[in-house]
Write a protein that holds these residues in place. Sequence first.
Motif, short mmCIF file in Angstrom:
data_model
loop_
_atom_site.label_atom_id
_atom_site.label_comp_id
_atom_site.label_asym_id
_atom_site.label_seq_id
_atom_site.Cartn_x
_atom_site.Cartn_y
_atom_site.Cartn_z
N UNK A 234 38.80 28.00 76.56
CA UNK A 234 37.85 28.00 75.65
C UNK A 234 36.34 28.25 76.50
N UNK A 235 35.36 28.73 75.83
CA UNK A 235 34.28 28.81 76.58
C UNK A 235 33.20 28.80 75.47
N UNK A 236 31.92 28.63 76.09
CA UNK A 236 30.72 28.56 75.20
C UNK A 236 29.63 29.21 76.06
N UNK A 237 28.88 30.11 75.35
CA UNK A 237 27.80 30.85 76.03
C UNK A 237 26.83 31.03 75.15
N UNK A 238 25.37 30.71 76.06
CA UNK A 238 24.24 30.75 75.04
C UNK A 238 23.25 31.92 75.67
N UNK A 239 23.04 32.94 74.99
CA UNK A 239 22.42 33.98 75.41
C UNK A 239 20.68 33.83 74.64
N UNK A 240 19.87 34.09 75.37
CA UNK A 240 18.34 33.96 74.86
C UNK A 240 17.64 35.28 75.54
N UNK A 290 43.38 27.50 69.86
CA UNK A 290 43.77 26.53 69.07
C UNK A 290 45.07 26.00 69.31
N UNK A 291 45.98 27.06 69.62
CA UNK A 291 47.36 27.05 70.22
C UNK A 291 47.98 28.22 70.54
N UNK A 292 49.40 28.42 70.70
CA UNK A 292 49.75 29.47 71.64
C UNK A 292 49.50 30.89 70.60
N UNK A 353 32.20 34.81 62.67
CA UNK A 353 33.69 34.21 62.94
C UNK A 353 34.59 34.86 63.03
N UNK A 354 35.63 34.67 63.75
CA UNK A 354 37.09 35.41 63.70
C UNK A 354 38.04 34.42 64.21
N UNK A 355 39.32 34.32 63.40
CA UNK A 355 40.37 33.64 63.93
C UNK A 355 41.34 35.17 64.23
N UNK A 356 41.92 34.81 65.44
CA UNK A 356 42.69 35.87 66.20
C UNK A 356 44.14 35.43 66.08
N UNK A 357 45.05 36.01 65.72
CA UNK A 357 46.41 35.76 65.86
C UNK A 357 47.38 36.53 66.50
N UNK A 358 47.97 36.26 67.39
CA UNK A 358 48.66 36.95 68.45
C UNK A 358 50.23 36.22 68.59
N UNK A 359 51.21 37.17 67.81
CA UNK A 359 52.52 36.38 67.85
C UNK A 359 53.56 36.75 69.05
N UNK A 360 53.01 37.71 69.76
CA UNK A 360 53.93 38.15 70.99
C UNK A 360 55.04 39.06 70.63
N UNK A 361 55.06 39.37 69.45
CA UNK A 361 56.10 40.20 68.91
C UNK A 361 55.68 41.45 68.34
N UNK A 362 55.67 41.58 66.86
CA UNK A 362 55.25 42.98 66.30
C UNK A 362 54.09 42.76 65.41
N UNK A 363 53.62 41.58 65.38
CA UNK A 363 52.39 41.44 64.27
C UNK A 363 51.16 40.70 65.21
N UNK A 364 50.27 41.24 64.84
CA UNK A 364 48.66 40.48 65.38
C UNK A 364 47.74 40.76 64.19
#
Length: 721
Positions: A234-240, A290-292, A353-364
Motif C-alpha cells: 500500500x501507499x499514501x501520498x500527499x501532494x500540495x 486488499x488481497x491477491x 476511487x476505484x476497486x481493481x480486480x486482477x484474476x491472473x487469468x482471462x478477466x480483469x
Amino acid sequence: MKKLTTFILLFIASSLGLVINAQDSTKIRELNEVVVSATRANEKTGMAFTNVYQKDIKKVNLGQDMPFLLNQLPSVVVSSDAGAGVGYTGIRIRGTDPTRINITLNGIPYNDSESQGTYWVNMPDFASSAQSIQVQRGVGTSTNGAGAFGASININTLGYEPNAYGETNFSVGSFNTLKTNILASTGLLKNQSESGSFVVDARLSKLTSDGYIDRASSDLKSFYVSGGYYGKNNFVRLNVFSGKEKTYQAWEGVPESLLKTNRTYNPYTYDNQVDDYQQDHYQLISSFKLNQHWTFNPTLHYTKGRGFYEQFRPDDKYSTYGLPDVVIGGQTIKRTDLVRRKWLDNDFYGGVYSFDYQSNKKFSANIGGGWNKYDGNHFGEIIWAKNASTSNIRYRWYESHSIKTDFNIYAKGYYQVNDALNFFADLQYRTVAYDMKGLGDKRQDITQKTDYKFFNPKFGVNYQLSKTSAVYASYAIGNKEPSRQDFVDNAPKAPLAETLRDLEVGYRTAGSKVSFDANFYYMDYKNQLVLTGQVNGVGEAIRVNVPESYRAGIELMANWKFAPKWTLSGNATFSQNKIKNFSETIVNYDGDADKINKFSKTDISFSPNLIAGGQLSFAPVKNVELAWMTKYVSKQFMDNTGDDNRSLNAFFVNDVRANYTIKPKFLKEMTFSLLVNNIFNHLYESNGYTYSYIYDKQVTTENFYYPQAGTNFLLAVKIRL
C-alpha cells in the motif's frame, strides 16, 4: 536556496540511516503503476491515445506552457494569446475546443467546473513535476475524467527518483522570457526499524515574460511538494501545489486592419489591465492491496481558487451598473470613466476511487467513481470612477453564487478470449446538478436549477495479428452538460446537453526500427454547442445547439529509425468536420429584427482538414541530440458559415532543438538546451474570432486575430547534484 534545499533533504536521508534496495524500489514502482493504469487507456481498450514520458517532456520544457509541449502530438493545434507560448495558452484536439478536452491530474478533474475550460496559466511549470502524460483522442475512458467528451489529457506526477538529488533549471529567451526552478528529492528512504519507505519531492518555480504582443506580460510563480509513504502492499501520498499568475490582458486580439502594419497591437493601455489569480491544490492519493485479486485506490482532493481581472472602462453608462445618472449644475451626466474588477472565489472538493480486480487469468476489471462539488462566488466591483454617482469604493454591481455537483460510477472490464482476442466494456452513469442564484454581469437574473442524468457506455475489441501488430475497434457514447456561460447567455432558457457517438477503428504495429499507427474515427454529435456569430456583453462568443454535426477523419503516425544515429517521426490527420444545418444570427442595432442566414453542410469552426507534424532527430555523438520539428495546419474557419473572409490562413512552422549533456566529476549532470521556434519567421495566426452586426442598414463583419511570434528562442541550462 537550491543548495540549502538539497542539503536538508540529503541530511534527512543520512541522519535516519535510510537505505533502499532494488527489490523494494521495484515494488514501489508497481504500486504507483496500479493507480496510473487505473486512470488510463491501454492497447486493449480499442481507443486512440498517445503516451508522453518524462524524458521527452524534459527535452522541450524550457519555459513554454503545457499545450506547446504537446504540439507535436497527432491532431493537436495550439495557440497563445501573448504569442510566444507563455501566459494564456490553449489546445485543440481534432478541432475539439478546450471546454471539451478533459484534463485530470493524477486522476483528479482539473477543468474549471463552470466554464469547463482549462487555464494552464494557473499551473505554471507544472510540466517539471510531470512523470508522464497520456492524451486520449475521442470519448476516452470513464476513469479519465467524469465528463470526457472529444479528448482527454491525463497528467501523472506519482513517479519518484530512487536516489536523492537536487536540480536547478534556468532558461532565458526572446521577449525577456526568464524561467528559474529548483527541484529536490530525498529519493526513496527506508528506516531500518520500519517496513515502509518514504519519499519527499519539491519544486519551486518562477517564470516571467514580456510576451510577443505589446504589454502581454506574464509574472508566474508556482510550487509543488509531495510526500509519500510506501508499505509492502500500500501507499499514501500527499501532494500540495499552487500556482499564482498575473498577466497583462491580451484577450481582445489584433483587428484585421492592423495585421500587416502592427501585428503586436494591444488595445489595452491602462497600467493595471491584468488578470490576477491564485489556485491551491491538495491531493491525498492512496492505494491498498486488499488481497491477491483486489486493490482499493481512494483519493481525496481540495482546490481553492480566488482572484480577479481588472479593467479600465471609458465612458460607461451608469445604468449598466444599476446607478443613477449624475446631475451637476443642472447638467445630467449619463456616463463616466471607471475601473472595475470581476472576481472569482471558489472551492472545489471531493473524492475519486476505484476497486481493481486482477484474476491472473482471462478477466480483469475496475469498479469506481467519484463525487465532486464546486462552490463558486462571482461578483463585480467598481474600485474607481471619475464621477462616482451614489456608489462607494468596491461597490458591487452584480453578485451570484453557483453550486455544481458531479457524481459518477462506472464499471469496466477486460476479457481475454484467447491469446489474440480481447474484449473491453466500460459502463458509466453520471449525474450533474447546477444551482445558480443571483445576478450576472449585465445585471440579468441567472437564478435557475438544472439536473442532468447521463449513461455513457463504451465497448472495444482488440485482435493481436502478431507479437508486434494488432487491429482494434471501439464504440463509445459521451454526454456533456452546457457550461455556466451557456446558461448565462441563453437565460432564462437552458441549452440542451450534447451527445457524442464515437467510432474508432485502427491498426498498430511496432518493430525495433519502424512503428506505424493508423486510426479512423467518426464522431457523430447530437445537439453540439457551436458558435452563433453573436457575442455577449464582454465579447465572449455565444453558443447554440445544432441538431446534427460530425467529425470524421484518419490519423496516421509513424516512427522510423533509418540509421543508427537518425530517427524520423511524423503524424498527419485528414478530416472532414461538418454541421448539417446551421443558422447564423446577425444582430441588428437599428432596432429591426435580427437577420438569420441559413447554411447547409458547413465546416465546424476551428477544425482544419489537415494537421501534420514531423520531427527529424540526429544524435551525432553520445549525449548530443539535434532535432528539426515541423507543424502544418490547414485553413480554419472562425465561425460556422464557411466564409473565406472569416478564416485563419494555413500555416507551416519549423523549429529546431539541440540538447547536450555532460557529466563532470563535481556534478551528476549538466544539460544545455536550445530551442529556436519559427526559424523561417513565418507570420501566422493560430486563433481568432469574428462577429457581424447590422448598423445604419449595413452589415459589418469584424475579425480579430491572435498573431504568433516570429523567430524566437529559449536557451536553458540544467544542473543536477
